[in-house]
Design a protein around this motif. Structure first.
Motif: not given
Length: 174
Positions: A15, A17, A44, A65-66, A96
């Motif tokens: 994952n 970011i 993210t 994802s944010t 998130e």
């Protein structure tokens, strides 16, 4: 144990970011191209670029994802729910949410429970990750918040937004 054969297989477990608040759209496009090539598990990014990511990663299995209430978490519940709704509309697969530390430090777990309940209802079966600034809370608070997170069927707990330095959490008066 994983027997990872190549970088693509490794990326499918990661994952990644990129919450750089100074990144241009062109830079984000380049970043998303790289993410798409490797097919990361999820990425993210800031809410600003969710719709761009949805477009750029359309042929990828990478989940988008944010964040809501990022980085400090002291927005209202209504604000966080509205942010999450917009992110879902723009194409987010995961949210998130940063816990409100004011509520946590005041032991207003009912308010945190209500906020997470509303987010969970909005997200349905989509992934809800919750960010708790663990270095800012006592062990008893960690135990209490863990119960609230479990009650609300939170999928993942993240231990920091990365914006609070441990020695700068509270002002010290001599």
């Amino acid at each position: 144990m994983y027997k990872i054969k190549n970088s693509k297989e490794l990326a499918s477990l990661i994952n990644c970011i990129n919450l750089n608040n100074m990144i241009s759209e062109e830079e984000m496009e380049e970043y998303l191209d790289k993410v798409g090539e490797l097919n990361f598990n999820s990425i993210t990014i800031s809410p600003t670029y969710v719709s761009l990511a949805k477009e750029k990663l359309a042929d990828s299995t990478t989940k988008i994802s944010t964040v809501v209430g990022f980085p400090l978490g002291f927005e209202t519940t209504e604000g966080k729910v509205a942010q999450a709704a917009k992110a879902l509309e723009d194409g987010a697969d995961e949210i998130e949410a940063v816990i409100n530390l004011n509520h946590l430090k005041d032991h207003k777990y009912n308010l945190i429970h209500e906020e997470l309940s509303q987010l969970r209802e909005l997200l349905g079966d989509k992934t809800l990750k919750v960010i708790v600034e663990m270095q800012a809370i006592e062990d008893s608070e960690k135990a209490s918040i863990a119960k609230v997170l479990e009650e609300n069927k939170v999928d993942f707990i993240k231990t920091s937004a990365g914006f609070i330095a441990p020695d700068n959490i509270y002002s010290k008066v001599n």
